[in-house]
Write a protein that holds these residues in place. Structure first.
Motif, PDB file in Angstrom:
ATOM      1  N   UNK A  70       0.856  -1.192   0.000  1.00  0.00           N
ATOM      2  CA  UNK A  70       0.000   0.000   0.000  1.00  0.00           C
ATOM      3  C   UNK A  70       0.889   1.238   0.000  1.00  0.00           C
ATOM      4  N   UNK A  71       0.330   2.357  -0.390  1.00  0.00           N
ATOM      5  CA  UNK A  71       1.058   3.629  -0.425  1.00  0.00           C
ATOM      6  C   UNK A  71       0.295   4.700   0.326  1.00  0.00           C
ATOM      7  N   UNK A  72       1.040   5.648   0.857  1.00  0.00           N
ATOM      8  CA  UNK A  72       0.475   6.782   1.585  1.00  0.00           C
ATOM      9  C   UNK A  72       1.062   8.066   1.001  1.00  0.00           C
ATOM     10  N   UNK A  73       0.190   8.951   0.545  1.00  0.00           N
ATOM     11  CA  UNK A  73       0.646  10.245   0.040  1.00  0.00           C
ATOM     12  C   UNK A  73       0.574  11.278   1.156  1.00  0.00           C
ATOM     13  N   UNK A  74       1.689  11.995   1.363  1.00  0.00           N
ATOM     14  CA  UNK A  74       1.729  13.066   2.363  1.00  0.00           C
ATOM     15  C   UNK A  74       1.203  14.324   1.666  1.00  0.00           C
ATOM     16  N   UNK A 121      19.549   1.284  14.111  1.00  0.00           N
ATOM     17  CA  UNK A 121      20.712   2.139  13.852  1.00  0.00           C
ATOM     18  C   UNK A 121      20.700   2.688  12.430  1.00  0.00           C
ATOM     19  N   UNK A 122      20.244   1.860  11.493  1.00  0.00           N
ATOM     20  CA  UNK A 122      20.272   2.290  10.094  1.00  0.00           C
ATOM     21  C   UNK A 122      19.110   3.225   9.794  1.00  0.00           C
ATOM     22  N   UNK A 123      19.408   4.334   9.154  1.00  0.00           N
ATOM     23  CA  UNK A 123      18.372   5.274   8.740  1.00  0.00           C
ATOM     24  C   UNK A 123      18.253   5.235   7.218  1.00  0.00           C
ATOM     25  N   UNK A 124      17.047   5.564   6.724  1.00  0.00           N
ATOM     26  CA  UNK A 124      16.810   5.644   5.290  1.00  0.00           C
ATOM     27  C   UNK A 124      16.363   7.059   4.944  1.00  0.00           C
ATOM     28  N   UNK A 125      16.031   7.310   3.688  1.00  0.00           N
ATOM     29  CA  UNK A 125      15.722   8.668   3.238  1.00  0.00           C
ATOM     30  C   UNK A 125      14.484   9.220   3.950  1.00  0.00           C
ATOM     31  N   UNK A 126      14.512  10.471   4.381  1.00  0.00           N
ATOM     32  CA  UNK A 126      13.340  11.089   5.013  1.00  0.00           C
ATOM     33  C   UNK A 126      12.284  11.461   3.980  1.00  0.00           C
ATOM     34  N   UNK A 127      11.102  11.821   4.445  1.00  0.00           N
ATOM     35  CA  UNK A 127      10.033  12.246   3.533  1.00  0.00           C
ATOM     36  C   UNK A 127       9.307  13.445   4.123  1.00  0.00           C
ATOM     37  N   UNK A 128       8.604  14.181   3.249  1.00  0.00           N
ATOM     38  CA  UNK A 128       7.888  15.387   3.660  1.00  0.00           C
ATOM     39  C   UNK A 128       6.666  15.584   2.771  1.00  0.00           C
ATOM     40  N   UNK A 129       6.125  16.781   2.725  1.00  0.00           N
ATOM     41  CA  UNK A 129       4.904  17.051   1.959  1.00  0.00           C
ATOM     42  C   UNK A 129       5.080  16.674   0.488  1.00  0.00           C
ATOM     43  N   UNK A 130       3.996  16.146  -0.115  1.00  0.00           N
ATOM     44  CA  UNK A 130       3.908  15.752  -1.520  1.00  0.00           C
ATOM     45  C   UNK A 130       4.646  14.446  -1.820  1.00  0.00           C
TER      46      UNK A 130
END
Length: 504
Positions: A70-74, A121-130
């Protein structure tokens, strides 16, 4: 892995059932749901403090879907707002972000992944609006992956929830609007490409599985024996000797010793291989069907039965008067005689309509088996049918009164008017007597050769069960699985309707 999960992986395409999922309506002053329950907005009313609010789907992910996505749009997010997207089991929702509670995994807006109450410990790419965040749940391998803007984001993560019910979920804190997509709209991530990759991987694994010539030989040998084709089996064994040198060379190349060629060890190797490949094949009794020996599910007794089946008792044993041993030997010899010789003739007689001969043989030699309700009813009903076929209606009535009066409610294996396998009560079969021309009646299938064949198959399987053998050979099981796979291919419209080709 059960059989349906294996087929679902092999023939997977995105299931429209997933599009019917909706968000659960939460009683929370901070949350505002859309009419279609796919969008949720976090609002701050008056002087309310900013607390975490959870939202998850109304129903869990279907267990029979191997990969759920599934996907979620910010849609919007203020800089100080917190969003965390992931999954949870059937836990009570507290005022904490997703992933900081046992039974949940969360992908935070800043790139942190939280699982089992703490961030990894491992981080991945952040996300924001759109941005569009995706979550894939592999329910077969128990792994989860995330996507961002339609691209895989980070490695697969194993998950281990005590509860099998898994829900898509999100936690929000601060002004924000998000919208879920369960497949009603095209995904940004190409999920079908993932399915194609997994299908190709499984097909490659199947093609790489080795089947030894010896194993194939055993399967054919077992099938012929199980179906009562004893003469054909003898011919097959004689002809197979011509290939003995080639077979031995093949085994030599694989560095398999002669000891490893024994029946029991071969069976154990095949069983272990099946378990390692996680294929759900039905278990098979070890193949012990040399014509001079016996097969028996009691492996501890097998060697003894082989010794005694041909009355191989030495003079000392006979002189000692070991009558119990002699009795066991006689029983083993009779079992060997019946299943390897008499059974073949019995099946031939049924197919030729010589039912009285079959009845006499069973009554005189296997009275306990003969008296079983379904066996007794099936044989005497067939004799009734044979009399009808011969135009002897009066004799059929008399025969039915003598033998079938107490069997009217017994269900037997028959064929219908279209010659399809069928089951009906004896009372219905007796209805043949009312027709002037039974060949034109709805019961005409009972007069067919297929009816005799069905009875022969039924008696054969019941005899095998009675003598404690398997009633279904491995080859039959494989063919049934092949038919099921072909049905999946056809029903799902895969490979342009192409089925399977056998290269001989």
């Amino acid at each position: 892995m059960n059989q349906n999960s294996y087929l679902n992986q092999l023939f997977c395409k995105y299931d429209q059932e997933q599009t019917e999922m909706k968000l659960e309506q939460q009683i929370d002053d901070n949350l505002k749901h859309s009419y279609d329950r796919l969008q949720v907005e976090y609002v701050i009313r008056n002087d309310q403090s900013i607390d975490f609010s959870w939202v998850r789907t109304q129903q869990p992910i279907p267990l029979d879907v191997p990969i759920f996505y599934f996907e979620v749009k910010i849609i919007s997010k203020l800089p100080n707002s917190s969003i965390c997207i992931g999954i949870s089991d059937n836990i009570i929702l507290y005022n904490k972000p997703l992933g900081l509670l046992i039974g949940s995994i969360g992908y935070h807006y800043d790139g942190k992944i939280c699982y089992k109450g703490k961030p990894l410990q491992q981080k991945i790419a952040p996300y924001t609006s759109e941005d569009v965040v995706g979550v894939g749940i592999n329910q077969v391998d128990k792994k989860l992956f995330f996507t961002l803007k339609g691209v895989r984001n980070g490695p697969e993560l194993p998950y281990d929830f005590q509860d099998n019910q898994i829900y898509p979920a999100i936690s929000l804190a601060g002004v924000s609007i998000v919208k879920f997509n369960f497949g009603a709209q095209p995904f940004l991530f190409d999920i079908n490409q993932l399915f194609a990759f997994r299908k190709a991987k499984i097909q490659q694994e199947v093609q790489q599985q080795e089947v030894s010539p010896y194993g194939l030989h055993l399967m054919i040998q077992e099938y012929l024996w199980s179906e009562g084709y004893i003469d054909t089996l003898k011919i097959f064994e004689d002809e197979s000797k011509l290939q003995q040198t080639e077979l031995q060379e093949t085994q030599k190349l694989k560095q398999i010793s002669s000891q490893e060629m024994q029946y029991e060890q071969e069976f154990q190797e095949e069983k272990q291989n099946r378990n390692s490949q996680e294929l759900n094949f039905s278990p098979m009794t070890p193949l012990q069907r040399k014509m001079s020996g016996l097969q028996s599910p009691n492996l501890a007794q097998l060697q003894f039965e082989r010794k005694t089946s041909a009355f191989n008792l030495d003079d000392q044993q006979l002189q000692n008067g070991n009558y119990e041993l002699i009795q066991i030997a006689e029983q083993a010899f009779f079992k060997n005689q019946f299943v390897n010789q008499d059974r073949q003739q019995l099946l031939i007689d049924i197919k030729n309509g010589e039912i009285i001969r079959v009845i006499n043989l069973l009554r005189d030699n296997l009275s306990e088996f003969y008296q079983l309700p379904q066996i007794f009813a099936a044989l005497h009903t067939q004799q009734f049918i044979e009399l009808i076929k011969q135009g002897q209606a009066t004799e059929a009535i008399t025969y039915g009164r003598q033998h079938l009066i107490n069997c009217k409610d017994v269900s037997i294996q028959t064929v219908d008017e279209r010659l399809n396998p069928h089951s009906q009560k004896v009372e219905s079969v007796l209805g043949l007597i009312i027709y002037d021309d039974p060949q034109k009646s709805m019961l005409r299938g009972l007069l067919s050769q297929q009816q005799r064949e069905r009875l022969a198959d039924f008696i054969n399987k019941q005899l095998l069960v009675y003598f404690q053998f398997e009633d279904e050979s491995t080859l039959e099981i494989c063919l049934k699985q092949l038919i099921q796979v072909c049905g999946q291919v056809s029903s799902r419209g895969l490979f342009a309707g192409e089925q399977f080709q056998f290269n001989i």
